[in-house]
Design a protein around this motif. Structure first.
Motif, mmCIF file in Angstrom:
data_model
loop_
_atom_site.group_PDB
_atom_site.id
_atom_site.type_symbol
_atom_site.label_atom_id
_atom_site.label_comp_id
_atom_site.label_asym_id
_atom_site.label_seq_id
_atom_site.Cartn_x
_atom_site.Cartn_y
_atom_site.Cartn_z
ATOM 1 N N SER A 42 24.719 34.845 45.495
ATOM 2 C CA SER A 42 24.612 34.580 44.052
ATOM 3 C C SER A 42 23.165 34.340 43.643
ATOM 4 O O SER A 42 22.710 34.857 42.627
ATOM 5 N N HIS A 96 20.928 36.850 41.245
ATOM 6 C CA HIS A 96 20.807 36.209 39.928
ATOM 7 C C HIS A 96 22.151 36.085 39.221
ATOM 8 O O HIS A 96 22.282 36.363 38.042
ATOM 9 N N GLN A 97 23.147 35.642 39.983
ATOM 10 C CA GLN A 97 24.477 35.445 39.421
ATOM 11 C C GLN A 97 24.781 33.957 39.384
ATOM 12 O O GLN A 97 24.214 33.174 40.165
ATOM 13 N N ARG A 98 25.688 33.582 38.522
ATOM 14 C CA ARG A 98 26.134 32.185 38.489
ATOM 15 C C ARG A 98 27.008 31.945 39.698
ATOM 16 O O ARG A 98 27.894 32.732 40.012
ATOM 17 N N ARG A 127 31.598 31.814 40.205
ATOM 18 C CA ARG A 127 32.364 32.701 39.319
ATOM 19 C C ARG A 127 32.592 34.025 39.965
ATOM 20 O O ARG A 127 31.967 34.502 40.773
#
Length: 141
Positions: free
Chosen positions: A132, A136-138, A141
């Motif tokens: 993540s 660059h992901q949250r 989720r």
């Protein structure tokens, strides 16, 4: 780009050792897709404490009177040498990692995780977290 994670485990099943008590670290390699596999076991040789690693003398970290740096009732005298032993990893997983060791790891840009679970579960969660971050992901989720 693959990376490595060091795990303090006595049996390859559970994260069951404090960083200071670990006589070896199981090294896992994580691929770009998040899959991981056992790579090697790195033994910490106490008899070599004080010798040089990569041409640099190894300093040992002792107690400072207040108990900081102590793990499981004893001083983490070989902490610096252990940090050098795993200096090429991205993260360290142990049942407990003391404050002074955490600071040494941070200076080498190594993340540290105190966990109480199986090696499989710890690696799954941490590789998901890094995936993540890297993409660059949250997280979650």
């Amino acid at each position: 780009m693959s990376y490595k994670i060091a795990v303090a485990t006595s049996n390859e099943l559970y994260v069951d050792l404090h960083f200071g008590a670990a006589k070896f670290f199981s090294i896992y390699e994580v691929q770009d897709n998040g899959e991981f596999s056992f790579l090697e076991k790195r033994d910490y040789d106490e008899s070599r404490e004080g010798e040089s690693i990569d041409g640099k003398p190894v300093k040992t970290a002792g107690c400072h009177g207040s108990g900081s740096g102590c793990e499981q009732g004893g001083c983490s005298g070989g902490a610096s040498a252990k940090v050098e032993l795993i200096s090429d990893v991205r993260a360290v997983i142990a049942e407990k990692i003391g404050f002074n060791v955490t600071k040494q790891l941070e200076k080498k840009a190594i993340s540290s995780f105190d966990v109480d679970c199986s090696v499989q579960e710890a690696l799954e969660k941490i590789t998901k977290y890094f995936y993540s971050v890297d993409n660059h992901q949250r997280f979650g989720r």
